[in-house]
Design a protein around this motif. Structure first.
Motif, PDB file in Angstrom:
ATOM      1  N   GLY A 194       7.621  54.927   9.518  1.00  0.00           N
ATOM      2  CA  GLY A 194       8.474  53.702   8.540  1.00  0.00           C
ATOM      3  C   GLY A 194       8.879  54.740   7.240  1.00  0.00           C
ATOM      4  O   GLY A 194       9.459  54.507   6.338  1.00  0.00           O
ATOM      5  N   LEU A 195       7.772  54.879   6.456  1.00  0.00           N
ATOM      6  CA  LEU A 195       7.339  55.407   5.808  1.00  0.00           C
ATOM      7  C   LEU A 195       7.982  56.976   5.253  1.00  0.00           C
ATOM      8  O   LEU A 195       9.009  56.991   4.139  1.00  0.00           O
ATOM      9  CB  LEU A 195       6.103  55.933   5.261  1.00  0.00           C
ATOM     10  N   ALA A 196       8.132  57.875   5.935  1.00  0.00           N
ATOM     11  CA  ALA A 196       8.812  59.477   6.322  1.00  0.00           C
ATOM     12  C   ALA A 196      10.657  58.553   6.556  1.00  0.00           C
ATOM     13  O   ALA A 196      10.964  59.566   5.340  1.00  0.00           O
ATOM     14  CB  ALA A 196       8.904  59.765   6.852  1.00  0.00           C
ATOM     15  N   ILE A 197      11.018  57.915   6.951  1.00  0.00           N
ATOM     16  CA  ILE A 197      12.309  58.003   6.943  1.00  0.00           C
ATOM     17  C   ILE A 197      13.003  56.309   5.825  1.00  0.00           C
ATOM     18  O   ILE A 197      14.080  57.001   5.792  1.00  0.00           O
ATOM     19  CB  ILE A 197      12.776  57.128   8.124  1.00  0.00           C
ATOM     20  N   SER A 198      11.842  55.881   5.483  1.00  0.00           N
ATOM     21  CA  SER A 198      12.390  55.378   4.675  1.00  0.00           C
ATOM     22  C   SER A 198      12.294  56.566   2.945  1.00  0.00           C
ATOM     23  O   SER A 198      13.045  55.827   2.426  1.00  0.00           O
ATOM     24  CB  SER A 198      11.528  53.916   4.079  1.00  0.00           C
ATOM     25  N   GLU A 199      11.252  57.289   3.145  1.00  0.00           N
ATOM     26  CA  GLU A 199      11.580  58.346   1.734  1.00  0.00           C
ATOM     27  C   GLU A 199      12.714  59.166   1.881  1.00  0.00           C
ATOM     28  O   GLU A 199      13.559  59.142   0.521  1.00  0.00           O
ATOM     29  CB  GLU A 199      10.271  59.376   1.626  1.00  0.00           C
ATOM     30  N   ARG A 200      12.906  59.345   3.173  1.00  0.00           N
ATOM     31  CA  ARG A 200      13.865  60.016   3.327  1.00  0.00           C
ATOM     32  C   ARG A 200      15.348  59.849   2.807  1.00  0.00           C
ATOM     33  O   ARG A 200      16.126  60.011   2.276  1.00  0.00           O
ATOM     34  CB  ARG A 200      14.632  60.721   5.023  1.00  0.00           C
ATOM     35  N   GLY A 231      19.107  45.396   4.534  1.00  0.00           N
ATOM     36  CA  GLY A 231      20.003  46.242   5.443  1.00  0.00           C
ATOM     37  C   GLY A 231      19.751  47.128   5.782  1.00  0.00           C
ATOM     38  O   GLY A 231      20.482  47.206   7.096  1.00  0.00           O
ATOM     39  N   THR A 232      18.921  47.584   5.965  1.00  0.00           N
ATOM     40  CA  THR A 232      18.227  49.135   6.763  1.00  0.00           C
ATOM     41  C   THR A 232      17.610  48.789   7.258  1.00  0.00           C
ATOM     42  O   THR A 232      17.110  49.308   8.452  1.00  0.00           O
ATOM     43  CB  THR A 232      18.461  50.495   6.011  1.00  0.00           C
ATOM     44  N   ARG A 233      16.349  47.962   7.931  1.00  0.00           N
ATOM     45  CA  ARG A 233      15.293  47.768   8.554  1.00  0.00           C
ATOM     46  C   ARG A 233      15.713  48.308  10.397  1.00  0.00           C
ATOM     47  O   ARG A 233      14.955  48.473  10.475  1.00  0.00           O
ATOM     48  CB  ARG A 233      14.652  46.161   8.577  1.00  0.00           C
ATOM     49  N   GLU A 290      15.226  53.835  14.505  1.00  0.00           N
ATOM     50  CA  GLU A 290      14.866  55.203  14.688  1.00  0.00           C
ATOM     51  C   GLU A 290      13.354  56.359  14.787  1.00  0.00           C
ATOM     52  O   GLU A 290      13.319  56.130  15.760  1.00  0.00           O
ATOM     53  CB  GLU A 290      15.278  55.879  13.492  1.00  0.00           C
ATOM     54  N   ILE A 291      12.712  54.922  14.852  1.00  0.00           N
ATOM     55  CA  ILE A 291      11.348  55.054  14.624  1.00  0.00           C
ATOM     56  C   ILE A 291      11.267  54.518  16.152  1.00  0.00           C
ATOM     57  O   ILE A 291      10.194  55.625  16.363  1.00  0.00           O
ATOM     58  CB  ILE A 291      10.366  53.468  13.578  1.00  0.00           C
ATOM     59  N   GLU A 292      11.038  53.674  17.049  1.00  0.00           N
ATOM     60  CA  GLU A 292      11.641  53.516  17.796  1.00  0.00           C
ATOM     61  C   GLU A 292      11.419  54.916  18.853  1.00  0.00           C
ATOM     62  O   GLU A 292      10.942  55.051  19.817  1.00  0.00           O
ATOM     63  CB  GLU A 292      12.383  52.218  18.525  1.00  0.00           C
ATOM     64  N   ASP A 293      12.657  55.329  18.495  1.00  0.00           N
ATOM     65  CA  ASP A 293      13.182  57.049  19.212  1.00  0.00           C
ATOM     66  C   ASP A 293      11.835  57.397  19.135  1.00  0.00           C
ATOM     67  O   ASP A 293      11.979  58.452  20.200  1.00  0.00           O
ATOM     68  CB  ASP A 293      14.782  57.017  18.739  1.00  0.00           C
ATOM     69  N   ILE A 341       4.636  66.521  14.153  1.00  0.00           N
ATOM     70  CA  ILE A 341       5.493  67.263  14.591  1.00  0.00           C
ATOM     71  C   ILE A 341       7.574  65.521  14.044  1.00  0.00           C
ATOM     72  O   ILE A 341       8.151  66.065  13.754  1.00  0.00           O
ATOM     73  CB  ILE A 341       6.234  67.374  15.843  1.00  0.00           C
ATOM     74  N   ALA A 342       6.923  65.060  14.744  1.00  0.00           N
ATOM     75  CA  ALA A 342       7.667  63.348  14.468  1.00  0.00           C
ATOM     76  C   ALA A 342       8.169  62.658  13.368  1.00  0.00           C
ATOM     77  O   ALA A 342       9.309  62.609  12.657  1.00  0.00           O
ATOM     78  CB  ALA A 342       7.304  62.714  15.455  1.00  0.00           C
ATOM     79  N   LEU A 343       7.281  63.361  12.388  1.00  0.00           N
ATOM     80  CA  LEU A 343       7.158  63.038  11.071  1.00  0.00           C
ATOM     81  C   LEU A 343       7.842  64.221   9.898  1.00  0.00           C
ATOM     82  O   LEU A 343       9.160  64.017   9.568  1.00  0.00           O
ATOM     83  CB  LEU A 343       6.020  62.934   9.865  1.00  0.00           C
ATOM     84  N   ALA A 344       8.104  65.186  10.649  1.00  0.00           N
ATOM     85  CA  ALA A 344       8.825  66.449   9.926  1.00  0.00           C
ATOM     86  C   ALA A 344      10.401  66.280  10.493  1.00  0.00           C
ATOM     87  O   ALA A 344      11.443  65.921   9.910  1.00  0.00           O
ATOM     88  CB  ALA A 344       8.512  67.963  10.540  1.00  0.00           C
TER      89      ALA A 344
END
Length: 251
Positions: free
Chosen positions: A102-108, A120-122, A128-131, A159-162
């Motif tokens: 969640g942190l990695a995606i939100s940083e992106r 609005g984006t949660r 995406e996290i679930e995937d 690898i998932a975080l990358a």
């Protein structure tokens, strides 16, 4: 032919009297499955650090998707589509896989630590996290603090975080290093399932993994690019056998 996803053009790095990388040039094509191999001290880590912007070259250029990024910071290169994993994992030990992703995606998405409050984006972020959790087989461990995960699971999470940065180019620095034999198949399966459109450069000592994964191999020796080619060509190259694979290497 389409333009390379990532190029090194005459990369040289000198540390005092030590020439760690000596005029290295190579290209990683879109969707490539390429490996970088070489003996200890060959300059692989220096080269990866040059490509990712951790250090600056003494000479030469790095080109990402046609853009010269030699002077661009490491964090900005991530935003431009270049991501990596590390030989020693770089994880948040007290966060769970769900929280880390969640942190990695939100940083992106440039929402940073506000992830849990970005209404609005949660929903999209959660999906995406679930995937990613499912893709990397972390369902049973998604709420477990990272420091309690088996080491193989930690490598999968990295690898998932990358991948959460949505890279166009992904550099994998020894993803199987330190992983127990019984967990290595999970790493192999994860690598095989990476998106076909992402160009991947694998840095690895495990020749079984290299020859299973890569369709092209670059060999670095003493800071110089010795040769490149498909796995069969590299396995039969006497120079490579002498300096790295040994006479009992793949053939």
């Amino acid at each position: 032919m389409s333009r390379p996803a990532l190029e090194a053009r005459g990369l040289m790095k000198q540390f005092g009297a030590l020439l760690a990388t000596d005029s290295v040039s190579f290209a990683l094509q879109p969707g490539a499955r390429q490996a970088l191999i070489g003996p200890n001290g060959a300059g692989k880590t220096t080269l990866i650090n040059l490509l990712t912007g951790v250090i600056k070259p003494t000479e030469g250029h790095v080109v990402l998707n046609g853009q010269d990024v030699t002077a661009v910071s490491a964090s900005e290169r991530v935003r431009l589509g270049l991501s990596r994993t590390f030989q020693i994992n770089q994880l948040f030990p007290h966060l769970t896989p769900i929280e880390s992703l969640g942190l990695a995606i939100s940083e992106r998405n440039r929402s940073g630590a506000d992830f849990w409050r970005v209404a609005g984006t949660r929903a999209a972020i959660v999906a995406e996290i679930e995937d990613l959790i499912t893709r990397f087989g972390l369902e049973a461990d998604m709420d477990v603090p990272t420091h309690r995960l088996a080491y193989g699971k930690q490598r999968l999470l990295e690898i998932a975080l990358a991948l959460a940065t949505r890279p166009r180019v992904l550099l994998l620095d020894e993803p199987a290093a330190g992983v127990p034999e019984e967990e290595r198949q999970d790493i192999l399966a994860a690598l095989a399932a990476l998106p076909a459109e992402v160009a991947i450069l694998l840095i690895e000592h495990d020749m079984d993994l290299v020859f299973t994964f890569a369709t092209r191999i670059s060999v670095l020796v003493a800071g110089r690019l010795l040769t490149e080619g498909d796995p069969e060509t590299i396995a039969k190259d006497e120079r490579v056998r002498a300096v790295y694979l040994g006479e009992d290497g793949h053939g």
